[in-house]
Design an enzyme around this catalytic site. Structure first.
Site, PDB file in Angstrom:
ATOM      1  N   TYR A   1       3.166   2.655   2.464  1.00 19.93           N
ATOM      2  CA  TYR A   1       2.862   3.857   3.229  1.00 19.93           C
ATOM      3  C   TYR A   1       1.467   4.362   2.869  1.00 19.93           C
ATOM      4  O   TYR A   1       0.737   3.715   2.119  1.00 19.93           O
ATOM      5  CB  TYR A   1       3.967   4.900   3.014  1.00 19.93           C
ATOM      6  CG  TYR A   1       5.294   4.409   3.565  1.00 19.93           C
ATOM      7  CD1 TYR A   1       5.461   4.153   4.923  1.00 19.93           C
ATOM      8  CD2 TYR A   1       6.371   4.139   2.721  1.00 19.93           C
ATOM      9  CE1 TYR A   1       6.653   3.661   5.436  1.00 19.93           C
ATOM     10  CE2 TYR A   1       7.573   3.654   3.223  1.00 19.93           C
ATOM     11  CZ  TYR A   1       7.708   3.418   4.579  1.00 19.93           C
ATOM     12  OH  TYR A   1       8.885   2.926   5.077  1.00 19.93           O
TER      13      TYR A   1
ATOM     14  N   HIS B   1       5.025  10.174  -2.124  1.00 15.40           N
ATOM     15  CA  HIS B   1       5.437   8.801  -1.785  1.00 15.40           C
ATOM     16  C   HIS B   1       4.188   7.931  -1.689  1.00 15.40           C
ATOM     17  O   HIS B   1       3.495   7.912  -0.683  1.00 15.40           O
ATOM     18  CB  HIS B   1       6.210   8.786  -0.473  1.00 15.40           C
ATOM     19  CG  HIS B   1       6.977   7.514  -0.231  1.00 15.40           C
ATOM     20  ND1 HIS B   1       6.783   6.370  -0.973  1.00 15.40           N
ATOM     21  CD2 HIS B   1       7.937   7.213   0.669  1.00 15.40           C
ATOM     22  CE1 HIS B   1       7.594   5.416  -0.526  1.00 15.40           C
ATOM     23  NE2 HIS B   1       8.307   5.906   0.471  1.00 15.40           N
TER      24      HIS B   1
ATOM     25  N   HIS C   1       5.564   1.210  -1.218  1.00 13.46           N
ATOM     26  CA  HIS C   1       6.157   0.451  -0.109  1.00 13.46           C
ATOM     27  C   HIS C   1       5.279   0.328   1.133  1.00 13.46           C
ATOM     28  O   HIS C   1       5.766   0.165   2.241  1.00 13.46           O
ATOM     29  CB  HIS C   1       7.510   1.058   0.276  1.00 13.46           C
ATOM     30  CG  HIS C   1       8.425   1.236  -0.899  1.00 13.46           C
ATOM     31  ND1 HIS C   1       9.459   2.133  -0.920  1.00 13.46           N
ATOM     32  CD2 HIS C   1       8.436   0.632  -2.124  1.00 13.46           C
ATOM     33  CE1 HIS C   1      10.072   2.073  -2.099  1.00 13.46           C
ATOM     34  NE2 HIS C   1       9.460   1.170  -2.843  1.00 13.46           N
TER      35      HIS C   1
END
Length: 369
Positions: A178, A173, A176
């Site tokens: 992070y 991930h 966004h």
């Protein structure tokens, strides 16, 4: 069967050792139904129902790697610990029993975690430079090189465990706002060391470490986005050259595919350069790697307009999506809220049963249906 949808979406796709039955992917969506970070039978059923109904690849909700500052919700699943991994193994088995493929999304939230939050309240909030997404300095602890190495190792260990318990690949991930994204973004990465001189280095080092711990054909995907959780206009790269400078070293380090997250799949990313290509299309053009597109597929409201909790998002035709598939702009499509509302989304679309699709509403996030 809908001839046009089937022609575009029902084709199998090979990604490393993963033989996907079609081009439909379940996008990762945080659900927080795993007490103590352990996914149970309800989680296994939630994913396997979607595999049984035409979703070729499941990418799980974000799951925390083994670092105390990785997460901030007790009931979000973790990807470390005997009980947690045993729970995930049961999820894998349930999805495979229905003919689907599944990959965990490995996650560290970074500076978005407020200090004092569970599951490890004593852990500090950390980021590349201790700078919040809104630019506030001193919002957390800047990561030392020792901690950077520790986090890279945690991602690699999680990937190795994923392969051991039967997953079909992993997704990192990096979107966004992070942690991986915080290294990629100039607002939150103001380091003066090697990880600041090359904002792609952290993601590339994780990819390389993962690649060393898993089989050569075990798929590794990186999800990235231009937009951030609180800044829809943010850009990692203001033009194709800048975006290429970030993505190329990551691709070379061992990432097999990119999951390019846009809020509206139909919007061009760099209209002054090409009025057609969205961020996924540009990613494929720049890297030559397989790409997953995502962003409000099948819905008439874009992500953010309902914030996953408010207004109903009605069903919308996917004709524009099929136009792009037919131009070979990307390889796979991830479906989020539409698939959250309707586990049979894939099957209904492939069979031309769009009138039976269930609109998204806040009720869809209340249970694991």
């Amino acid at each position: 069967m809908s001839t046009r949808a089937a022609a575009a979406l029902a084709r199998p796709f090979t990604l490393g050792s993963a033989e996907l039955p079609n081009r439909i992917v379940m996008a990762p969506m945080t659900r927080a139904f795993s007490p103590g970070g352990v996914p149970g039978e309800d989680v296994a059923g939630y994913y396997s129902r979607r595999a049984a109904a035409g979703t070729g690849l499941i990418i799980t909700e974000g799951t925390y790697i083994d670092h105390p500052s990785a997460g901030d919700v007790e009931s979000v699943p973790r990807f470390h610990g005997e009980q947690q991994l045993a729970g995930w193994q049961r999820v894998v088995e349930a999805v495979h029993a229905e003919g689907g493929k599944i990959m965990p999304q490995l996650w560290h939230v970074g500076i978005q975690r407020a200090a004092g939050k569970p599951p490890f309240p004593e852990a500090p909030s950390v980021g590349p430079s201790g700078i919040a997404l809104d630019g506030t300095e001193g919002a957390g602890t800047p990561l030392s090189l020792v901690e950077v190495d520790r986090i890279i190792e945690a991602f690699a260990e999680a990937a190795q465990q994923a392969e051991r318990i039967g997953f079909d690949g992993i997704e990192l991930h990096g979107a966004h706002g992070y942690l991986i994204d915080q290294f990629l973004w100039e607002r939150t990465n103001r380091r003066s060391d090697e990880y600041g001189n090359s904002r792609a280095k952290f993601a590339a080092d994780i990819a390389a470490a993962v690649r060393e711990r898993v089989a050569a054909d075990f798929p590794v995907i990186l999800r990235f986005s231009q937009w951030k959780a609180d800044n829809y206009d943010a850009k990692l790269g203001a033009d194709p050259e800048q975006l290429s400078a970030l993505l190329t070293p990551i691709a070379e380090a061992g990432v097999d595919a990119f999951h390019a997250s846009g809020r509206r799949y139909w919007e061009p990313e760099f209209p002054e350069h090409d009025a057609q290509l969205n961020v996924a299309g540009w990613t494929k053009k720049l890297t030559g790697k397989p790409v997953i597109t995502v962003g409000s597929v099948g819905l008439d409201k874009v992500f953010g307009m309902d914030s996953l909790t408010g207004a109903v998002a009605g069903v919308e035709s996917i004709e524009r999506l099929l136009d792009r598939f037919e131009r070979d702009e990307f390889d796979l499509v991830a479906v989020g809220r539409a698939l959250l509302a309707d586990p049979e989304w894939g099957q209904k679309v492939l069979e031309g049963r769009e009138r039976e699709l269930i609109p998204f509403s806040k009720d869809a996030i209340q249970t694991l249906h």
